[in-house]
Design an enzyme around this catalytic site. Structure first.
Site, PDB file in Angstrom:
ATOM      1  N   HIS A 149       0.834  -1.199   0.000  1.00  0.00           N
ATOM      2  CA  HIS A 149       0.000   0.000   0.000  1.00  0.00           C
ATOM      3  C   HIS A 149       0.867   1.246   0.000  1.00  0.00           C
ATOM      4  CE1 HIS A 149      -4.067  -1.696   0.772  1.00  0.00           C
ATOM      5  NE2 HIS A 149      -3.349  -2.694   1.257  1.00  0.00           N
ATOM      6  N   CYS A 207     -11.883  -1.033   1.301  1.00  0.00           N
ATOM      7  CA  CYS A 207     -10.703  -1.888   1.234  1.00  0.00           C
ATOM      8  C   CYS A 207     -10.183  -2.044   2.657  1.00  0.00           C
ATOM      9  CB  CYS A 207      -9.633  -1.274   0.325  1.00  0.00           C
ATOM     10  SG  CYS A 207      -8.085  -2.219   0.261  1.00  0.00           S
ATOM     11  N   GLY A 210      -6.444  -1.572   3.018  1.00  0.00           N
ATOM     12  CA  GLY A 210      -6.164  -0.157   2.824  1.00  0.00           C
ATOM     13  C   GLY A 210      -6.449   0.646   4.081  1.00  0.00           C
TER      14      GLY A 210
END
Length: 266
Positions: A149, A207, A210
């Site tokens: 990420h 997400c 995320g």
């Protein structure tokens, strides 16, 4: 014929296939065909639940483009609901402990990694404030929470062109395994807004990994204190992390319907 369940976590939707009693061959082309919303069943990710020698179940995760990925937080929350009990799950990202809570699940997502080669990046740099950026975006942070990420903290999310910047950054050569792109705004001492361009899936309503990566980066930069509420387009997740520890993610999981399909037709 094989049985499947349609499930979602905050609108991030999945076709979940039970392969514990009989193997289901899953190829990139088949996963892409099942995920197709017009000619297939339709989903952001396809989830294959199998047996594991060192856990209650295994979980394989395929994005809508057919690529297999290491982790998916929203899907992980769906597993105890699918199986019907608390479970230890073997994934490519390691062992994940998922427990049912009212309306969803709480998952220990493991410890985040910050080394440049663990993200992975193409070359060494500080991952808390990277010596790289794109157009008008500020210098991001990078975190691996089972998958890679990059996180941009912006003043106003409404001014970001996600559709243009998301794929540009996802496919940048700096990220040899591609990357999930997180755009975040701090809205309180323990509150973040987040929009995610997901690797292999594009813009998603939510997400989970995320949210984990973004909360961790915000705590490391001292922008927030935990537990952190992360508000995504699909709803809220609560992320609890302290430096040196593992990440605990809590949020909804929903069973939509069950069905049957002939996987050989895909």
């Amino acid at each position: 014929m094989g049985r499947f369940s349609k499930m979602h976590g905050l609108g991030n939707d999945f076709v979940v296939i039970d392969a514990r009693d009989g193997a289901v061959e899953m190829t990139e082309a088949r996963a892409r065909a099942v995920a197709d919303r017009h000619a297939g069943i339709g989903c952001d990710q396809l989830i294959l639940i199998g047996n594991a020698p060192d856990a209650d179940v295994s979980m394989q995760i395929f994005n809508a483009d057919g690529s297999e990925v290491e982790a998916c937080g929203n899907a992980t929350r769906c597993v105890p609901l699918f199986v019907g009990r608390d479970v230890l799950i073997r994934t490519k990202a390691g062992l994940l402990d998922a427990k049912s809570v009212d309306g969803g699940a709480s998952v220990d997502m493991g410890a985040p990694r910050f080394d440049w080669d663990a993200i992975p990046l193409a070359y060494p740099m500080d991952t808390l404030t990277m010596s790289a950026s794109w157009e008008e975006l500020p210098a991001p942070a990078a975190v691996n929470v089972g998958n890679p990420h990059v996180i941009f903290f912006v003043d106003h999310l409404d001014g970001v062109n996600f559709d243009r910047l998301g794929p540009l950054i996802e496919h940048d050569p700096l990220f040899p395994a591609r990357v999930n792109v997180n755009f975040a705004q701090v809205v309180g001492d323990d509150h973040l807004r987040l929009v995610v361009w997901e690797r292999g899936a594009g813009l998603t309503r939510a997400c989970g990994t995320g949210a984990c990566a973004t909360a961790v980066a915000a705590v490391r930069r001292k922008l927030v204190t935990g537990p952190v509420t992360v508000s995504l387009p699909g709803g809220d997740l609560v992320i609890d992390w302290a430096p040196g520890g593992t990440i605990r993610m809590t949020g909804p999981a929903t069973h939509v319907f069950d069905g049957e399909a002939d996987w050989d037709r895909f």
